[in-house]
Design an enzyme around this catalytic site. Sequence first.
Site, PDB file in Angstrom:
ATOM      1  CD  GLN A  68      33.703  -7.791 -27.246  1.00 10.73           C
ATOM      2  OE1 GLN A  68      33.084  -7.887 -28.305  1.00 10.73           O
ATOM      3  NE2 GLN A  68      33.588  -6.733 -26.449  1.00 10.73           N
ATOM      4  CB  SER A  69      30.599 -14.986 -27.833  1.00 10.68           C
ATOM      5  OG  SER A  69      29.969 -15.901 -28.712  1.00 10.68           O
ATOM      6  CG  ASN A  70      32.900 -13.174 -33.626  1.00 10.18           C
ATOM      7  OD1 ASN A  70      32.785 -12.004 -33.272  1.00 10.18           O
ATOM      8  ND2 ASN A  70      34.014 -13.648 -34.144  1.00 10.18           N
TER       9      ASN A  70
ATOM     10  CB  CYS B  64      26.901 -14.242 -27.878  1.00 13.50           C
ATOM     11  SG  CYS B  64      27.116 -15.670 -26.785  1.00 13.50           S
TER      12      CYS B  64
END
Length: 293
Positions: free
Chosen positions: A149-151, A153
């Site tokens: 859930q990388s912001n 990315c």
Amino acid sequence: MLWSATARLSANPSPLHLPVFNQSITVLGKSKPSRVCCSPSRAMETNDDTSKAKGLSFDDFLSKKPYSPPTWASHLKPIPSHVFSLAHLPTPIHKWNLPNLPQNTEVWLKRDDLSGMQLSGNKVRKLEFLLAEAVAQGADCIITIGGIQSNHCRATAVAAKYLNLDSYLILRTSKLLVDKDPGLTGNLLVERFMGAHIQLISKEEYAKIGSVALTNVLKEQLLKEGRRPYVIPVGGSNSLGTWGYIEAMREIEEQLQIRSNRVKFDDIVVACGRFMHFAFVMILITSMTLFKT
């Protein structure tokens, strides 16, 4: 005190790829009046028309411009040659009415959460410089890596789509879920709308191989296919990305200069998850006098 917190849709999104890689604040009171500035954004809360004029215009958005650093950062090398306008800047600085503050203490918040909904807060500041270099190098796709859930990315996938670049995301997840469809939850929904190519890697393999080796493997695969990939490290955290925070500091400086009551900040509080925030704060402390009269 200043505290720093931190689309177009693809008509035919690419299919999801799921290969398994390498199978086998507390604010402290002071005796003097104190102002704290916190940052997630770029514009100070003000009625001054000058502040509004510095916001992002339709003509500015997605434009690539020659870059000139602030005078207090002109000694840093190398200086980026260009920057893209991707974020809604300047973001506001709002007074934060927290209860039970020490006497004569004010807290102001830099609202980087308002930099643009699809572009994940302050992450877009780094991408303005990183993607300018990618385009200058003739890249046709972007590789980056992070958590499921990388912001960062998500922001990369959106920014790449704006610039007609394909995005390849290597996402870290649990070993039990690495062979399963990650679904449409949270940032994954946005990434899949953007047509991002998603590869999953278990946390164990990620720790064993490392982010640099993983992105290099994918880069070599794409090069063999005739693509021209540009790799952005975890979080966009490298020397080029740091210029995004240098520009954030210039933005705060300009906002303070146009404010009628000439607010001055005594301290900066930064939410820190990566080394670039440390570099950002050190630059502020050593290079500027804007927070002290």
